[in-house]
Design a protein around this motif. Structure first.
Motif, PDB file in Angstrom:
ATOM      1  N   LYS A   6       0.491 -22.702  36.056  1.00 34.74           N
ATOM      2  CA  LYS A   6      -0.678 -20.586  35.887  1.00 34.74           C
ATOM      3  C   LYS A   6      -0.028 -19.809  35.586  1.00 34.74           C
ATOM      4  O   LYS A   6      -0.025 -19.046  35.190  1.00 34.74           O
ATOM      5  CB  LYS A   6      -1.965 -21.748  35.824  1.00 34.74           C
ATOM      6  N   ARG A   7       0.423 -19.902  37.268  1.00 38.36           N
ATOM      7  CA  ARG A   7       1.454 -18.725  37.295  1.00 38.36           C
ATOM      8  C   ARG A   7       2.389 -18.105  36.920  1.00 38.36           C
ATOM      9  O   ARG A   7       2.615 -17.310  36.640  1.00 38.36           O
ATOM     10  CB  ARG A   7       1.806 -18.599  38.851  1.00 38.36           C
ATOM     11  N   ALA A   9       2.930 -19.218  34.025  1.00 37.49           N
ATOM     12  CA  ALA A   9       3.224 -18.760  32.146  1.00 37.49           C
ATOM     13  C   ALA A   9       2.118 -17.355  32.818  1.00 37.49           C
ATOM     14  O   ALA A   9       2.786 -16.977  31.277  1.00 37.49           O
ATOM     15  CB  ALA A   9       1.076 -19.765  32.127  1.00 37.49           C
ATOM     16  N   ALA A  10       1.744 -16.739  33.457  1.00 37.53           N
ATOM     17  CA  ALA A  10       1.261 -15.861  33.723  1.00 37.53           C
ATOM     18  C   ALA A  10       2.145 -14.233  33.607  1.00 37.53           C
ATOM     19  O   ALA A  10       2.148 -13.608  32.653  1.00 37.53           O
ATOM     20  CB  ALA A  10       0.203 -15.464  34.630  1.00 37.53           C
ATOM     21  N   ARG A  11       3.133 -14.605  34.323  1.00 37.49           N
ATOM     22  CA  ARG A  11       4.624 -14.261  34.460  1.00 37.49           C
ATOM     23  C   ARG A  11       5.164 -13.817  33.262  1.00 37.49           C
ATOM     24  O   ARG A  11       5.704 -12.990  32.800  1.00 37.49           O
ATOM     25  CB  ARG A  11       5.474 -14.545  35.328  1.00 37.49           C
ATOM     26  N   THR A  12       5.452 -15.258  32.325  1.00 37.14           N
ATOM     27  CA  THR A  12       6.001 -14.915  31.147  1.00 37.14           C
ATOM     28  C   THR A  12       5.464 -14.252  30.340  1.00 37.14           C
ATOM     29  O   THR A  12       6.125 -13.479  29.993  1.00 37.14           O
ATOM     30  CB  THR A  12       6.317 -17.068  31.000  1.00 37.14           C
ATOM     31  N   ALA A 105      -7.853 -15.339  32.979  1.00 42.58           N
ATOM     32  CA  ALA A 105      -6.445 -15.905  33.628  1.00 42.58           C
ATOM     33  C   ALA A 105      -5.589 -17.199  34.174  1.00 42.58           C
ATOM     34  O   ALA A 105      -4.809 -16.812  34.389  1.00 42.58           O
ATOM     35  CB  ALA A 105      -7.471 -15.228  35.045  1.00 42.58           C
ATOM     36  N   ASP A 106      -6.263 -17.630  34.676  1.00 45.77           N
ATOM     37  CA  ASP A 106      -6.029 -19.593  34.831  1.00 45.77           C
ATOM     38  C   ASP A 106      -5.189 -20.197  33.591  1.00 45.77           C
ATOM     39  O   ASP A 106      -4.119 -20.931  33.956  1.00 45.77           O
ATOM     40  CB  ASP A 106      -7.222 -20.698  34.862  1.00 45.77           C
ATOM     41  N   GLY A 108      -3.392 -18.340  32.017  1.00 42.14           N
ATOM     42  CA  GLY A 108      -1.972 -17.444  31.048  1.00 42.14           C
ATOM     43  C   GLY A 108      -1.930 -16.322  30.443  1.00 42.14           C
ATOM     44  O   GLY A 108      -0.521 -16.331  29.531  1.00 42.14           O
ATOM     45  N   ASP A 110      -3.990 -14.311  26.680  1.00 40.88           N
ATOM     46  CA  ASP A 110      -4.309 -13.121  26.419  1.00 40.88           C
ATOM     47  C   ASP A 110      -5.459 -13.438  25.215  1.00 40.88           C
ATOM     48  O   ASP A 110      -5.155 -13.956  24.158  1.00 40.88           O
ATOM     49  CB  ASP A 110      -3.565 -12.142  26.562  1.00 40.88           C
ATOM     50  N   SER A 126      -0.989 -17.153  23.995  1.00 41.44           N
ATOM     51  CA  SER A 126      -0.584 -17.965  24.600  1.00 41.44           C
ATOM     52  C   SER A 126       1.147 -18.687  25.128  1.00 41.44           C
ATOM     53  O   SER A 126       1.308 -18.627  23.289  1.00 41.44           O
ATOM     54  CB  SER A 126      -1.658 -18.770  24.099  1.00 41.44           C
TER      55      SER A 126
END
Length: 451
Positions: A6-7, A9-12, A105-106, A108, A110, A126
């Motif tokens: 998930k982290r 994913a969020a950074r990407t 947020a989990d 990643g 919007d 996504s």
């Protein structure tokens, strides 16, 4: 392991949002696929397999032009309150605004919602990893169809917005914008302004009713760009709308004010006293609809007149030759109805009269005589040369695709855009501006000028 995924994913997602990935379609044709689902929703797709992500925009004819006159802001608030929670339904637990934010947020991913004058829009971004994408689509479907509209949260938000409106009356840009909009649009809904009073007239029942009337599956226009096939896109579109009520597609309710933006009958000048270092000036009138056949001549012509920054005629005459402003521009804002044509500038209060006089004369001369061949060639070179920058990321491409979907433009619109620009002539621009602009009947609003 799931937390690490998930982290990543969020950074990407964050990196992709910056537009650092240059779109391969910028130098090639852009194949747009379009189909209508059994329920009536229209889907537009551009496959972009280079990045393992997908961007989605869903538009409904539920913008602020449908706000009742005494409830200006209803569409915007109906959309904005979607992030404040979803209600319990079909075994899915209710989520308040904090839980909803944590859920996105989990993943990643919007999700967003908003309303313009013409449409209410929902957006989803996504990664296409199946585990993440399935959950993101499911959560977006709930947020689109099942907003909670909690009474306490709406009361809080309404008070916050009313305070923000009061604060906006101290900002010159907000004050002149309201006065200009009212002068240009008159009683047309494009000129409605949200106030403390109109917010006070909006209750939770009004938000619920506006959502039910406007967010109807059969009227959705869904645009997608990303690493998905047509079959995957069709399934995603169906799932995103799946929690909306299934019912026959009834006609849209009538607009509160029927008709088009009225042309201005005569010139108007409004001076607003204001304590500011600079005088703010807006000059303009109603412009044209997006569907107008003069769209390209007006677009190219406006680039020459005032839309091209330092190479525009207004900048040359008002800034470069006379030093009356740091910046001046002109723009059209076409929509389902005639948006405004606007010239905007700021200047020293003691130079206001001269700056306004020169700006008006430049517009008058341009409408009367059109551009020169040299100006037209330079504009075409700049517009065509910069076209790739309009579609160099998935997000930009999605915006263009949604424009095609919303305005019923040809599917090859982006492929032929440069050709449409190239074929515009001086005569085309002169004729189009003569049809659309009446320089002697424009509104001029001046804020902060010397007495």
């Amino acid at each position: 392991m799931m937390i690490a995924t998930k982290r990543i994913a969020a950074r990407t997602i964050a990196v992709c949002a910056t537009g650092l990935f240059v779109h391969t379609f910028a130098l090639a044709t852009i194949p747009v696929q379009h189909w209508t689902q059994a329920g009536g929703a229209q889907v537009y797709l551009v496959e972009s397999p280079a990045i393992a992500m997908v961007d989605v925009q869903i538009d409904f004819d539920a913008g602020s032009r449908r706000d009742p006159p005494g409830q200006a802001g209803l569409a915007s608030m109906t959309a904005a309150m979607l992030e404040k929670g979803v209600r319990e339904k079909d075994g899915a637990a209710a989520l308040d605004e904090n839980a909803l934010g944590e859920a996105w947020a989990d993943l990643g991913a919007d999700f967003g919602a908003g309303a313009s004058a013409d449409r209410m829009s929902f957006s989803l971004r996504s990664l296409t990893d199946p585990a993440l994408l399935d959950q993101a689509v499911a959560l977006a479907a709930r947020q689109i169809a099942e907003p909670a509209y909690p009474e306490a949260i709406w009361s809080r938000e309404r008070q916050r917005l009313q305070a923000a409106l009061k604060e906006s009356y101290t900002r010159p840009g907000s004050v002149i914008g309201r006065a200009y909009s009212k002068a240009v649009y008159g009683q047309h809904p494009y000129g409605y302004e949200m106030t403390e009073a109109t917010l006070e007239n909006i209750g939770v029942a009004d938000l619920v009713a506006a959502h039910a009337a406007g967010v109807v599956a059969c009227r959705a226009r869904i645009s997608m760009v990303g690493a998905v096939t047509r079959a995957q896109a069709d399934a995603m579109a169906a799932r995103l709308l799946s929690r909306l009520p299934s019912a026959p597609c009834a006609s849209l309710p009538p607009l509160p004010v029927i008709g088009e933006v009225e042309p201005l009958a005569q010139a108007q000048e409004k001076i607003i006293p204001f304590d500011s270092a600079q005088a703010h000036v807006l000059i303009g009138q109603p412009g044209f609809k997006r569907a107008d056949p003069d769209y390209f001549p007006l677009t190219v012509g406006n680039y020459i007149l005032g839309g091209g920054g330092f190479v525009s005629r207004l900048t040359h005459e008002v800034r470069e030759k006379r030093g009356l402003t740091y910046g001046i521009s002109s723009s059209f804002s076409p929509g389902l109805h005639a948006g405004s044509f606007t010239v905007g500038l700021q200047t020293r209060p003691d130079q206001t009269a001269q700056a306004v006089q020169i700006a008006r004369q430049v517009v008058r001369d341009f409408v009367a005589g059109g551009p020169t061949e040299a100006e037209l060639k330079a504009a075409k070179d700049n517009l065509i040369g910069g076209f790739a920058l309009r579609i160099d990321s998935n997000r930009k491409l999605l915006g263009n695709l949604a424009g095609i979907a919303w305005n019923d433009l040809p599917l090859d619109y982006l492929d032929t855009w440069t050709q449409q620009v190239e074929k515009v002539t001086v005569a085309d621009i002169k004729a189009a501006f003569a049809r659309k602009l009446q320089p002697d009947k424009m509104v001029t609003v001046i804020l902060g000028a010397a007495k």
